[in-house]
Design an enzyme around this catalytic site. Structure first.
Site, PDB file in Angstrom:
ATOM      1  N   ASP A 113       0.862  -1.182   0.000  1.00  0.00           N
ATOM      2  CA  ASP A 113       0.000   0.000   0.000  1.00  0.00           C
ATOM      3  C   ASP A 113       0.899   1.233   0.000  1.00  0.00           C
ATOM      4  O   ASP A 113       1.808   1.343   0.827  1.00  0.00           O
ATOM      5  CB  ASP A 113      -0.871  -0.007   1.269  1.00  0.00           C
ATOM      6  CG  ASP A 113      -2.280   0.478   1.000  1.00  0.00           C
ATOM      7  OD1 ASP A 113      -2.408   1.561   0.413  1.00  0.00           O
ATOM      8  OD2 ASP A 113      -3.236  -0.226   1.386  1.00  0.00           O
ATOM      9  N   ASP A 151      -3.195   4.565  -2.344  1.00  0.00           N
ATOM     10  CA  ASP A 151      -4.280   5.060  -1.502  1.00  0.00           C
ATOM     11  C   ASP A 151      -4.769   6.438  -1.960  1.00  0.00           C
ATOM     12  O   ASP A 151      -3.957   7.340  -2.182  1.00  0.00           O
ATOM     13  CB  ASP A 151      -3.750   5.156  -0.067  1.00  0.00           C
ATOM     14  CG  ASP A 151      -4.827   5.450   0.943  1.00  0.00           C
ATOM     15  OD1 ASP A 151      -5.696   4.590   1.137  1.00  0.00           O
ATOM     16  OD2 ASP A 151      -4.797   6.538   1.544  1.00  0.00           O
ATOM     17  N   GLU A 202      -6.596   3.737  -5.920  1.00  0.00           N
ATOM     18  CA  GLU A 202      -7.914   3.823  -5.285  1.00  0.00           C
ATOM     19  C   GLU A 202      -8.550   5.152  -5.695  1.00  0.00           C
ATOM     20  O   GLU A 202      -7.932   6.207  -5.547  1.00  0.00           O
ATOM     21  CB  GLU A 202      -7.790   3.766  -3.766  1.00  0.00           C
ATOM     22  CG  GLU A 202      -9.156   3.732  -3.084  1.00  0.00           C
ATOM     23  CD  GLU A 202      -9.133   4.226  -1.639  1.00  0.00           C
ATOM     24  OE1 GLU A 202     -10.054   3.884  -0.890  1.00  0.00           O
ATOM     25  OE2 GLU A 202      -8.207   4.980  -1.265  1.00  0.00           O
ATOM     26  N   HIS A 229     -10.965  -3.409   3.806  1.00  0.00           N
ATOM     27  CA  HIS A 229     -10.897  -2.914   5.179  1.00  0.00           C
ATOM     28  C   HIS A 229     -11.741  -1.657   5.397  1.00  0.00           C
ATOM     29  O   HIS A 229     -11.835  -1.178   6.518  1.00  0.00           O
ATOM     30  CB  HIS A 229      -9.442  -2.630   5.523  1.00  0.00           C
ATOM     31  CG  HIS A 229      -8.890  -1.522   4.668  1.00  0.00           C
ATOM     32  ND1 HIS A 229      -8.720  -1.668   3.302  1.00  0.00           N
ATOM     33  CD2 HIS A 229      -8.535  -0.253   4.963  1.00  0.00           C
ATOM     34  CE1 HIS A 229      -8.263  -0.518   2.803  1.00  0.00           C
ATOM     35  NE2 HIS A 229      -8.135   0.347   3.785  1.00  0.00           N
ATOM     36  N   ASP A 230     -12.320  -1.110   4.332  1.00  0.00           N
ATOM     37  CA  ASP A 230     -13.118   0.118   4.452  1.00  0.00           C
ATOM     38  C   ASP A 230     -14.617  -0.120   4.425  1.00  0.00           C
ATOM     39  O   ASP A 230     -15.396   0.827   4.538  1.00  0.00           O
ATOM     40  CB  ASP A 230     -12.780   1.090   3.308  1.00  0.00           C
ATOM     41  CG  ASP A 230     -11.400   1.693   3.477  1.00  0.00           C
ATOM     42  OD1 ASP A 230     -10.929   1.809   4.631  1.00  0.00           O
ATOM     43  OD2 ASP A 230     -10.784   2.046   2.449  1.00  0.00           O
TER      44      ASP A 230
END
Ligand code: GLC
Ligand code: CA
Length: 554
Positions: free
Chosen positions: A99, A195, A249, A321-322
């Site tokens: 990430d 990200d 993302e 994870h979001d």
């Protein structure tokens, strides 16, 4: 340039390490745990891992606030331990993607601490400082500006206060990013998930946003900003030297802007995470919940499938994870097994690269903690305090139960022993109460488990050119209970039929398939005696039934 098209045939597994597996018995997931579980990961039929941030971080946003980009958080291990995981994964044929969080750092990063010291040191312009803030709201915490006493100015933070935005217009900052990329690429990683990458270039002058919009009022001025392509090209050059993939993302990204990143000679990203299909039961955020609407979901799926059909390539995901757990949202906890399997097939056989988030493959569901004080995610807590605060507390808590990111961050359920086999000691966060039935060990032993169904899905997907490269076509888009789509390549086609209903539902066979004989390749109920598709144009699907038929065309 090295070959980087491997992502088209990859199936990814996402690890949020803090809750994956505790290898050294301190209650926190770590890289020792990951190392031990590599054979399990391999057994899922995946061939790539995306690690959510492993770096040192004060954990204001659980790793997405980084205080050192070139090290491993001591909770998770060391650089040596990471290297062991990386090498072993590679030996097993699993690629590793890190990430890259460069829209912001932690306020405890050395650069920020230096930047606070004054207006004319080496790091002064690493962040976005103003004497007077504009009216932007932060996505996580109140206003997007925080006053810093030491420097006597405000700094911008689109996310939490402890996540100051980097000033990407400063060429020195971009050089730092490239250095970080090289650090990990030299070690051997295969690419980056980037990200909120679409936020890194802010509009000159930082104009005020619309005053009445909560949370995202500044977004028109920081999403897809003026220099974004230019900056991404610089990063792409580094990636290209290594043949590494770049997965961006793109919160609230549109098809149109995604195509700008994903296609053409300017192509800067290989893949993008879009969000449209995560809004079928909510508005903007899961916290603003509304009834699940299958037609909306199908529209989002098909829109992206069509737009990226010729050029570009989709990511396929339902969890990360979001987002809270998908069975609790688009499926049904009452029809846990059937809906968990149906959801697997409904997204994985579309065109694109599937991602599976830890625990999704065993059908983990949302947790429901009694008190908001038990929640730890900064955005859940903000939503709780921002929206509908006049409602009675049980109503507000119900919204947290539906929406909290913490539901995806509970310890992975490995077996039915205390703490779900995640750790020998009390874990850092609550274990879901259903761990005695929902766990890897129980599902290994059950031939018909969700886990084994995921394995069948990854196997079918990876072994079929049609399911990888074939065209996509949706049937009956207005049907409110059933999602039907076709994949076609050469003389093979697949028909995927998914019921999103807790009742039996009649299913219509698309006209051109009437009378054709297909082989049932996959089903989440015991296979009917005959595997050939019925010649009847109507057929009854059981609750949350999914069928995948394979046809050979003449
Ligand atoms: C991304 C991450 C999310 C994080 C946010 C800010 O959306 O996936 O977890 O909170 O960016 O870094
Ligand atoms: Ca540990």
């Amino acid at each position: 340039m090295m070959q980087r098209d491997w992502y088209k045939t990859a199936v990814f597994y996402q690890i949020w390490v803090r809750s994956f597996a505790d290898g050294n018995g301190d209650g926190i997931g770590d890289l020792y745990g990951v190392y031990k579980k590599l054979p399990y990961i391999k057994s899922l039929g995946v061939n790539a891992i995306w690690f959510s941030p492993l770096y040192p971080s004060p954990n204001a946003d659980f790793g997405y606030d980084i205080s050192d980009y070139c090290d491993i958080h001591p909770d998770y291990g060391t650089l040596d331990q990471f290297k062991k995981v990386l090498d072993r994964a590679h030996e097993m044929g699993i690629r590793v993607v890190m990430d890259l969080v460069i829209n912001h750092t932690s306020d405890e990063h050395k650069w920020f601490k230096e930047s606070c010291k004054g207006k004319d040191n080496e790091y002064s312009d690493y962040y976005i400082w103003r004497d007077k803030p504009n009216n932007w709201n932060s996505i996580f915490e109140g206003k997007a500006w925080e006053y810093n006493e030491e420097r006597g100015q405000y700094y911008l933070h689109i996310f939490a206060k402890k996540q100051p935005d980097l000033n990407m217009d400063n060429p020195k900052v971009r050089e730092e990013v490239k250095k970080i990329m090289r650090f990990w690429l030299d070690m051997g990683v295969d690419g980056f998930r980037e990200d909120v990458i679409t936020f890194i270039s802010k509009k000159e002058g930082l104009p005020d946003g619309l005053p009445f919009l909560p949370i995202v009022n500044g977004m028109p001025y920081y999403k897809d900003g003026p220099h974004i392509i230019e900056y991404l090209k610089e990063f792409r050059e580094v990636s290209d030297e290594y043949g590494a993939v770049q997965i961006g993302e793109g919160p609230m990204t549109t098809v149109r802007s995604a195509l700008k990143y994903l296609t053409g000679p300017e192509k800067t990203l290989d893949l993008m995470f879009s969000f449209d299909h995560m809004l079928a039961d909510c508005f903007y955020t899961e916290y603003l919940h509304r009834k699940f609407d299958l037609v909306k979901l199908k529209r989002a799926f098909s829109k992206w499938q069509r737009a990226l059909n010729n050029d570009g390539w989709n990511t396929l995901y339902l969890e990360n994870h979001d987002h809270p757990r998908i069975i609790s949202r688009y499926g049904s906890e009452r029809h846990w097994k059937a809906s968990g399997k149906m959801l697997a097939a409904c997204y994985m056989f579309q065109k694109g690269t599937p991602f599976i988030y830890q625990g999704q493959e065993i059908g983990m569901t949302n947790i429901r903690l009694r008190d908001i004080a038990h929640y730890v995610d900064v955005s859940s807590i903000m939503n709780f305090n921002l929206f509908n605060t006049d409602d009675p507390i049980n109503k507000r808590m119900a919204r947290i139960h539906i929406s909290s990111r913490d539901s995806s961050r509970t310890p992975m359920q490995w077996n039915g022993t205390k703490y779900a086999g995640f750790s020998r000691v009390k874990p850092w966060f609550y274990v879901n109460r259903n761990y005695k039935t929902v766990n890897v060990k129980a599902e290994e032993e059950d031939h018909g488990s969700i886990l084994n169904f995921y394995r069948k899905c990854t196997e079918l997907k990876s072994s079929s050119k049609t399911l990888i490269y074939g065209s996509y076509r949706e049937f009956f888009p207005k049907n409110r209970h059933i999602y039907t789509y076709e994949r076609k390549w050469d003389n093979i086609s697949y028909l995927v039929i998914c019921s999103f209903s807790s009742h039996g539902r009649h299913w219509n066979i698309p006209d051109e398939y009437v009378g054709r004989i297909g082989k049932l390749a996959l089903c989440n109920y015991p296979m009917p005696v005959s595997t050939a598709i019925s010649q009847k144009p109507r057929d009854l699907l059981r609750p949350y039934e999914v069928r995948v038929y394979r046809y050979k065309l003449k």
